[in-house]
Design an enzyme around this catalytic site. Structure first.
Site, PDB file in Angstrom:
ATOM      1  N   ASP A  68       0.714  -1.203   0.004  1.00 39.01           N
ATOM      2  CA  ASP A  68       0.039  -0.102   0.027  1.00 39.01           C
ATOM      3  C   ASP A  68       0.979   1.398  -0.284  1.00 39.01           C
ATOM      4  O   ASP A  68       0.512   2.268  -0.627  1.00 39.01           O
ATOM      5  CB  ASP A  68      -1.035   0.081   1.267  1.00 39.01           C
TER       6      ASP A  68
ATOM      7  N   ARG B  12       5.331   4.376   5.744  1.00 37.97           N
ATOM      8  CA  ARG B  12       5.238   4.342   7.237  1.00 37.97           C
ATOM      9  C   ARG B  12       5.103   2.986   7.930  1.00 37.97           C
ATOM     10  O   ARG B  12       5.653   1.915   7.133  1.00 37.97           O
ATOM     11  CB  ARG B  12       3.600   4.834   7.286  1.00 37.97           C
ATOM     12  N   ASP B  13       4.743   2.673   9.096  1.00 41.69           N
ATOM     13  CA  ASP B  13       4.727   1.546   9.669  1.00 41.69           C
ATOM     14  C   ASP B  13       3.635   0.686   9.294  1.00 41.69           C
ATOM     15  O   ASP B  13       2.511   0.537   9.964  1.00 41.69           O
ATOM     16  CB  ASP B  13       4.795   1.589  11.141  1.00 41.69           C
ATOM     17  N   GLU B  14       3.563   0.227   7.952  1.00 40.52           N
ATOM     18  CA  GLU B  14       2.461  -0.549   7.316  1.00 40.52           C
ATOM     19  C   GLU B  14       3.229  -1.416   6.192  1.00 40.52           C
ATOM     20  O   GLU B  14       3.568  -2.557   6.427  1.00 40.52           O
ATOM     21  CB  GLU B  14       1.151   0.310   6.892  1.00 40.52           C
TER      22      GLU B  14
ATOM     23  N   TRP C 180     -12.194  -6.377  -1.288  1.00 38.00           N
ATOM     24  CA  TRP C 180     -10.744  -6.565  -0.669  1.00 38.00           C
ATOM     25  C   TRP C 180     -10.535  -8.253  -1.000  1.00 38.00           C
ATOM     26  O   TRP C 180      -9.705  -8.705  -2.045  1.00 38.00           O
ATOM     27  CB  TRP C 180     -10.647  -6.139   0.568  1.00 38.00           C
TER      28      TRP C 180
ATOM     29  N   GLU D  90      -2.742   8.869  -1.053  1.00 42.27           N
ATOM     30  CA  GLU D  90      -3.582   7.771  -0.349  1.00 42.27           C
ATOM     31  C   GLU D  90      -4.932   8.869  -0.510  1.00 42.27           C
ATOM     32  O   GLU D  90      -6.039   7.866  -0.514  1.00 42.27           O
ATOM     33  CB  GLU D  90      -3.267   7.371   0.912  1.00 42.27           C
TER      34      GLU D  90
ATOM     35  N   HIS E   5       0.504   6.094  -2.576  1.00 40.52           N
ATOM     36  CA  HIS E   5      -0.241   5.037  -2.695  1.00 40.52           C
ATOM     37  C   HIS E   5      -0.772   4.773  -4.067  1.00 40.52           C
ATOM     38  O   HIS E   5      -1.347   6.008  -4.788  1.00 40.52           O
ATOM     39  CB  HIS E   5      -1.456   5.197  -1.965  1.00 40.52           C
TER      40      HIS E   5
END
Length: 867
Positions: free
Chosen positions: A447, A451-453, A514, A727, A748
């Site tokens: 994605d 960042r922390d993802e 999804w 995003e 994104h």
């Protein structure tokens, strides 16, 4: 007339060394009008096998199967020609014949901060003289991330190998040719090793440690094969020591102390007396299948120099690289021993400072402590950052030109799609989509890179897949990712929200748009290259998802219960609640149920599963009826009355009759016009809204929406200087401040799915049959554009269109590869068949030239001019 390219399976550009298939299919791209090719495969034992293929794409392996480690060189020539291609090395992998075990320098570690990296080395002597070695291979993988060296030099340019897979199910193995690096005397194989995704700190909402295991370990098998055909597996006795990387995390960054370097550690003659024996972890303890990669590795793909260097108050130096990237910095520093330079990263500037709040817990700071040896060069190995801006803290002395560069790092995909037009902002939008895909295809489709993802959200790639497959040869990456999706799919058919799954607190319930990635992504791959194997391979996964949703609807087709994300990131949603869309979530869920049930029915037909096709067509029919009863009025009014709800109903073909569709289309035009041609759609509606407007009868409205540059719109970020897709529509507000929501990324790709529309509709380049066997050229001038063009390097060859409007004249140039046919459709609907080759057409138009938004009409029959 010769051969332009050869590749195996659907993995264009990927290595053919160490493959798993014993009968890999071949594809050959021939120049000119060739319709058959001669093939010659010279095996390692000197035996030459030949064949003539009367097709060019996905040729069944015409030679004897490849056994483990077996290989040879393939050449191709246009049938009857003596102009043979350069040889392509094809070689099978181990075939499961692993004789080595994992070795570990650390079987457990504290979870209170970034951990160090490790060095491993194993000295060995060749079992035969080097002159007798025909081939030498290292087969390697890791629990963690690794880089190999042999006799003091890197073995490959891979980054973050073996990549991120669902490690409990699959572990990728890299095959390296090390023949030329071997010596008659002592040799040394060395490895850098760090936590990576395997046991590092990953995930969001605090993240997790040791997700896949508590160890960090290397599995490496070194083999040599003599000219006589004898195989020797070289025993390796591994020892380890701390690396100069004293702390490293994918999110946190890397800390490197050059004073701790051990010169020559991976070369012969080094004294490793102080090194510790590695712990042997029997391979049988771990249940993952070890397999070959399906895509190219992650590597450095580009090097950028800063476009601006600005001293900051307090002594920092700010660098602007002019482009938001995924990667790291490479520095050349001259400092005394013990001097530490700190590298800070951010995507944007806010209030005159690096905008680091969107990074959340991903601190993204690297630090280098100099050894005092004159000019020293450093680039982090085992971390990656998303950034356009960087700041150097404590830089010693003058910053010279070339002292700092940005290394762009992502999967080494081959570029296949291009678009340009007369509108610079539209071109920048397209370039932003390209960059966001590059930055987010770091081993798997993620994605965001900053960042922390940084996880493989299924919804993002579900909507973006057509664009991804147009811009790059992404089949290899998506093939591997789909294997993980299927491996992690629950027994009831549930598809995780992102793949590989990390249990970090996000609700993990069946979710429309999804979970539907299990069906849509393989279908789009089939449409792109015409390969039925992806449907066969993913069949169980595809049908399991649709079966699950059918059960969740109690076999009624109406999916109106359970957790849903809906039209995620509707611009009207509050910053702290991005799922609060104005579109009914049950409408979205039921519509997607129809879509994927229809796809599975079509896939069943293609795979010869007649009974399954009938069954899923019945499921789709039930869901269609349920949708119409629940969400449509007899006149065509749609529940929610939003652009997304109408767009979904139109594009997914959910209306009961043409009258309903026409009424809804008029309402869609009303809503978009009343909204001032500003975007009012989220993840579900945005990729299809322009198509829906065209279906509603107005290319004019689609252009108005596409070219809007006020917030919210596609071009608003461009007007704010964006170099990637955001995003949120308002990730940065007009005053230059960052959106206050906790979830804000400036990189994104999902909302960039509109690039597919630019290729298909604005330029007018689209497939009319799977694999581009037939092509549809249908340019749709408007929006003030005077020209547009698109090119796609398809599996059949280059497909291209360029149109230009000059007053009342429209010129159209097209290119059709030899193994395809095409149709040209003019804006008034008139059609012409187009043969292979390069052709030019001219037509006139009587629309008002002074009104750039006016629709085209009044065509006269064009006269083709073939080149």
């Amino acid at each position: 007339m010769g051969i332009a390219d050869i590749w195996l399976e659907n993995r264009r550009g990927a290595s053919a060394l160490g493959i798993d298939e014993d009968r890999p299919r071949l594809s050959v791209l021939a120049e000119g009008d060739a319709c058959a090719v001669d093939l010659a495969f010279t095996r390692d034992d000197g035996v030459v096998e030949t064949d003539t293929a009367h097709e060019l794409h996905l040729i069944d392996w015409p030679f004897a199967p490849l056994g483990a480690r077996a290989g040879g060189t393939l050449r191709a020539a246009v049938a009857g020609s003596a102009d043979w291609s350069e040889p392509v090395r094809i070689e099978a992998g181990l075939g499961g014949d692993w004789r080595a075990d994992f070795v570990s320098p650390s079987v457990s570690a504290p979870t209170d901060g970034p951990r160090p990296a490790y060095l491993l080395r194993a000295a060995f002597t060749l079992p035969v003289p080097a002159a007798e070695v025909a081939r030498a291979r290292v087969y390697a993988t890791a629990h963690g991330v690794y880089e190999l060296e042999l006799n003091g030099a890197p073995v490959a340019d891979d980054r973050l190998a073996p990549g991120w897979t669902s490690y409990g199910h699959r572990l990728r193995c890299q095959t390296h040719d090390v023949t030329a690096a071997l010596r008659d005397s002592q040799n040394v194989v060395g490895a850098w090793l760090a936590d990576g995704w395997y046991r590092g700190h990953i995930g969001f909402d605090g993240g997790l440690w040791d997700i896949y295991g508590s160890d960090v370990a290397l599995l490496a098998q070194l083999e040599v094969t003599t000219h006589a055909g004898d195989l020797h597996v070289v025993p390796l006795d591994w020892r380890w020591a701390p690396a100069p990387i004293t702390a490293v995390g994918l999110y946190e960054g890397e800390t490197y102390d050059a004073r701790a370097e051990q010169a020559g550690w991976s070369a012969p003659g080094f004294d490793d007396a102080g090194w510790e024996p590695a712990t042997v972890l029997p391979r049988a303890r771990f249940g993952a299948t070890i397999e070959a990669p399906t895509a190219q590795p992650v590597r450095i793909t580009e090097v950028l120099r800063p476009v601006a260097v600005t001293p900051q108050p307090g002594g920092r130096i700010r660098l602007d690289f002019g482009q938001n990237i995924s990667g790291v910095l490479r520095i050349r520093v001259r400092a005394e021993a013990g001097h530490t330079v700190t590298l800070h990263h951010a995507e944007v500037i806010e209030d005159g400072a690096l905008g680091i709040r969107p990074l959340r817990a991903a601190t993204s700071v690297d630090a280098y402590t100099a050894a005092g040896r004159g000019e020293e060069i450093y680039a982090p190995r085992f971390t990656i950052h998303g950034f356009q801006y960087a700041e150097l803290e404590n830089w010693p002395g003058e910053l010279r030109d070339g002292d700092v560069e940005a290394l762009v790092i992502h999967t080494g995909m081959r570029r296949t799609g291009w678009f340009s037009s007369s509108n610079p902002a539209l071109d920048r939008l397209h370039e932003n989509v390209v960059w966001s895909m590059r930055d987010n295809f770091v081993d798997l489709p993620t994605d965001c890179p900053q960042r922390d993802e940084r996880v493989g959200w299924t919804g993002d790639i579900q909507v973006f897949a057509p664009t991804a497959l147009r811009l790059f040869a992404a089949h290899g990456t998506l093939t591997g990712w789909l294997r993980d999706l299927a491996a992690e799919q629950r027994a009831d058919g549930h598809v995780n929200q992102f793949v590989p799954w990390v249990e970090c607190g996000f609700p993990n319930f069946p979710t429309a748009a999804w979970g539907d990635a299990a069906v849509v992504v393989p279908w789009e791959m089939y449409r792109s290259d015409g390969d039925l194997r992806v449907l066969a391979d993913q069949w169980d996964s595809m049908r399991a998802w649709v079966d699950l949703v059918d059960r969740l609807t109690d076999h009624t087709g109406l999916w109106n219960e359970g957790f849903q994300l809906g039209d995620w990131l509707d611009p009207a949603a509050p910053p702290d609640s991005p799922g609060d869309s104005h579109t009914d979530k049950s409408l979205v869920a039921t519509a997607y149920h129809v879509k994927t049930a229809r796809i599975v029915a079509d896939a069943a037909d293609l795979l010869g599963r007649a009974a399954d096709a009938e069954r899923y067509r019945a499921i789709a029919a039930r869901a269609t009826t349920a949708f119409q009863r629940e969400f449509l009025s007899p006149s065509g009014r749609v529940v929610s009355d939003t652009p997304t709800s109408i767009a979904v109903s139109l594009v997914f073909d959910l209306f009961a009759d043409a009258g309903q569709a026409e009424r809804a289309g008029k309402r869609l035009l009303e809503l978009v016009g009343q909204g001032g041609f500003h975007i009012s759609t989220g993840f579900v509606g945005t990729p299809i809204i322009c198509d829906a407007l065209v279906m509603a009868g107005s290319m004019d409205y689609a252009y108005h929406l596409l070219l809007q540059d006020e917030l919210p719109s596609w071009l608003y970020p461009v007007s704010m200087g964006a170099t990637t897709i955001w995003e949120r529509w308002d990730s940065m507000l007009p005053d230059g401040s960052i959106n206050p929501g906790d979830m804000t990324s400036f990189n994104h790709y999902a909302l960039g799915a509109v690039a597919d529309f630019l290729h298909r509709v604005v330029a007018g380049l689209a497939p009319a049959a799977p694999g581009w066997e037939r092509i549809r050229f249908e340019p749709r001038p408007g929006g003030g554009l005077t020209h547009a063009q698109a090119r796609f390097d398809s599996v059949r060859g280059t497909v291209a269109i360029a149109w230009r409007r000059e007053g009342e004249e429209l010129s159209i140039d097209v290119e059709v590869p030899a193994s395809a046919s095409a149709v040209l459709v003019l804006p008034d609907g008139e059609q012409f068949d187009v043969a292979p080759g390069i052709h030019s057409f001219r037509a006139s138009v009587r629309s008002a030239a002074d009104d750039p938004a006016a629709p085209f009409f009044g065509w006269r029959r064009p006269e083709p001019q073939s080149a």
